[in-house]
Write an enzyme that holds these catalytic residues in place. Structure first.
Site, PDB file in Angstrom:
ATOM      1  N   GLN A 258       0.951  -1.164  -0.071  1.00 31.88           N
ATOM      2  CA  GLN A 258       0.022  -0.004  -0.001  1.00 31.88           C
ATOM      3  C   GLN A 258       0.730   1.058  -0.132  1.00 31.88           C
ATOM      4  OE1 GLN A 258      -2.896  -1.644  -0.961  1.00 31.88           O
ATOM      5  NE2 GLN A 258      -3.543   0.447  -0.217  1.00 31.88           N
ATOM      6  N   HIS A 261       1.944   2.894  -3.258  1.00 30.75           N
ATOM      7  CA  HIS A 261       0.860   3.590  -4.176  1.00 30.75           C
ATOM      8  C   HIS A 261       1.137   5.027  -4.438  1.00 30.75           C
ATOM      9  CE1 HIS A 261      -2.398   0.972  -5.513  1.00 30.75           C
ATOM     10  NE2 HIS A 261      -2.320   0.247  -4.253  1.00 30.75           N
ATOM     11  N   GLU A 326     -10.204   0.764   4.116  1.00 29.18           N
ATOM     12  CA  GLU A 326     -10.411   0.238   2.766  1.00 29.18           C
ATOM     13  C   GLU A 326      -9.922  -1.288   2.579  1.00 29.18           C
ATOM     14  OE1 GLU A 326      -8.914   1.446  -1.939  1.00 29.18           O
ATOM     15  OE2 GLU A 326      -7.516   1.961   0.052  1.00 29.18           O
ATOM     16  N   HIS A 327      -8.929  -1.459   3.162  1.00 34.10           N
ATOM     17  CA  HIS A 327      -8.437  -3.033   3.179  1.00 34.10           C
ATOM     18  C   HIS A 327      -7.958  -3.238   4.445  1.00 34.10           C
ATOM     19  CE1 HIS A 327      -6.726  -0.992  -0.829  1.00 34.10           C
ATOM     20  NE2 HIS A 327      -7.338  -2.320  -1.359  1.00 34.10           N
ATOM     21  N   ASP A 360      -6.442  -7.084  -5.262  1.00 34.00           N
ATOM     22  CA  ASP A 360      -6.300  -6.171  -6.240  1.00 34.00           C
ATOM     23  C   ASP A 360      -6.453  -6.681  -7.849  1.00 34.00           C
ATOM     24  OD1 ASP A 360      -5.939  -4.089  -4.625  1.00 34.00           O
ATOM     25  OD2 ASP A 360      -3.628  -3.846  -4.717  1.00 34.00           O
ATOM     26  N   HIS A 419     -54.475  14.896  -4.444  1.00 30.68           N
ATOM     27  CA  HIS A 419     -53.931  13.452  -4.276  1.00 30.68           C
ATOM     28  C   HIS A 419     -55.056  12.478  -3.834  1.00 30.68           C
ATOM     29  CE1 HIS A 419     -49.724  14.825  -4.381  1.00 30.68           C
ATOM     30  NE2 HIS A 419     -49.380  13.735  -4.235  1.00 30.68           N
TER      31      HIS A 419
END
Length: 433
Positions: A258, A261, A326-327, A360, A419
């Protein structure tokens, strides 16, 4: 990288810098993106070509923005056999997983004279954004295009920036394998605007998905409502929960997967065993020396990496739920024992032999995941993102007569006379259908 004890008085303050990392953006970005979007709306292809020349150093005419079939064929010819086989394998596995997400339309006769149901309809046209240039992100193509194709989307448009005219051939190969219909060599906020509003060359889409830089993310946020979007993604993150079992080298490799990235990515370990955490930290230093992207990974690790020590596994799980990463890797001896306690995570990786990288690329589930704590209320990209659902309602005359008085009462409670009248006019037989 920091060692923090979760019970320390200053823990919350020390950890806050990691949570704030996505907020550290230039306030001028939104102003610039708004200008680009307005320009694309006003001048269409002319503006799009100017921005493509300015930002991607690509001089072309409008027809030249479309990638031709011959270029895709050349990409296939240049691809290695093993790489091509791996991409085909990824497409097959991702397709198989997403097939299981498909929902069917349904219609039920729950009561006499009433039919209620739901109609599931694929979106007509979607746009997927893929980072481009010399970088190769075929997995982004697969993860966005495959669920759209499985959902039954009629046309998939892909945009990918081509700095100096270059598109990585494996991105083109992945697009063909995943079922992309048209590819345009455009990127940035201008590509998002073109997809959202359409130009003379780029068709307007119903939804835009896919990752990008801060300009792309901001543009997606600003066009939302004109088109659908998947999510506003922030910097990537991983949280590894450890009970001190397994290999420190494995954990270190996962953290660095990670950290490489980008500089804002966050790699975090939370463990019940400080000595194990120290061995992981030492192993990170060893592995950093071997990485091509060591400069990026080093800055991420130094600025936003952290090893957190907890009293026990229950406290680690509680922290994981509050973070909603996220992970989330459960690198523990018995991951299935604590799985039911996990409430918030984009993707959960179970056990010592399930690295985040498997998800991934090839496992099957989508790798487009909610970041920055949004896993509390967002889900991974799925087939559901590429369909819309319509409610189905049918009343017979008898059914409306049976329920009409209560409908009228609720309408009159709200003061909506017309209505109520639309029901009264039917159940009092003032007109015949």
């Amino acid at each position: 990288m920091k060692f923090l004890n979760i019970d320390d008085a200053g823990f919350t303050e020390s950890f806050a810098a990691i949570l704030r990392r996505a907020e550290e953006t230039d306030p001028g970005v939104e102003t610039l993106v708004q200008e680009i979007i307005a320009d694309i709306r006003t001048r269409g292809d002319v503006a799009l070509l100017e921005y493509t020349s300015r930002f991607d150093r690509l001089e072309t005419d409008a027809p030249g923005l479309l990638v031709q079939e011959a270029e895709i064929e050349r990409a296939f010819a240049a691809a290695g056999e093993k790489e091509l086989a791996a991409l085909r394998h990824a497409v097959e596995r991702v397709s198989r997983f997403h097939q299981k997400q498909k929902q069917k339309s349904w219609l039920d006769a729950e009561e006499d004279g009433i039919l209620l149901g739901q109609k599931v309809t694929p979106l007509g046209r979607v746009g997927i954004y893929v980072p481009g240039g010399k970088a190769s992100y075929p997995s982004s193509v697969i993860m966005n295009a495959v669920p759209a194709r499985v959902a039954g989307v009629a046309e998939i448009i892909m945009v990918v920036p081509a700095p100096d005219g270059e598109i990585n051939p494996y991105v083109l190969v992945a697009a063909k394998l995943a079922g992309v219909d048209r590819i345009f060599r455009i990127g940035g906020a201008q590509a998002v605007a073109a997809l959202a509003y359409g130009t003379e060359t780029v068709p307007r889409v119903d939804k835009i998905t896919g990752p990008g830089n801060i300009y792309v993310a901001t543009a997606k946020k600003l066009v939302f409502g004109q088109v659908g979007i998947d999510m506003i993604a922030g910097p990537s993150e991983i949280l590894v929960v450890s009970d001190g079992s397994g290999s420190p080298a494995h954990i270190a490799a996962d953290l660095l997967s990670q950290a490489e990235h980008d500089q804002l990515a966050s790699a975090m370990l939370i463990t019940t065993d400080r000595a194990f955490g120290e061995r992981v930290a030492a192993e990170v230093e060893v592995q950093l020396a071997t990485l091509r992207r060591a400069d990026i990974a080093r800055q991420s690790w130094n600025d936003f990496g952290v090893i957190i020590v907890t009293r026990d596994l229950a406290q680690a799980v509680s922290f994981a739920n509050s973070l909603a990463p996220e992970h989330l890797e459960l690198a523990v001896a018995n991951p299935f024992e604590i799985l039911s306690s996990i409430k918030n995570a984009g993707a959960i990786f179970l056990g010592h032999y399930t690295p985040e990288s498997a998800g991934d690329y090839l496992a099957g589930p989508n790798h487009t995941l909610p970041t920055g704590g949004t896993a509390r209320f967002f889900s991974p990209l799925s087939v559901d993102d590429f369909v819309k659902k319509s409610s189905l309602i049918y009343f017979s005359k008898g059914a409306l007569n049976r329920l009409g008085e209560d409908i009228i009462r609720v309408a009159e409670l709200e003061g909506l006379e017309a209505h109520a009248e639309s029901v009264k006019i039917r159940i009092t037989n003032r007109t015949e259908s």
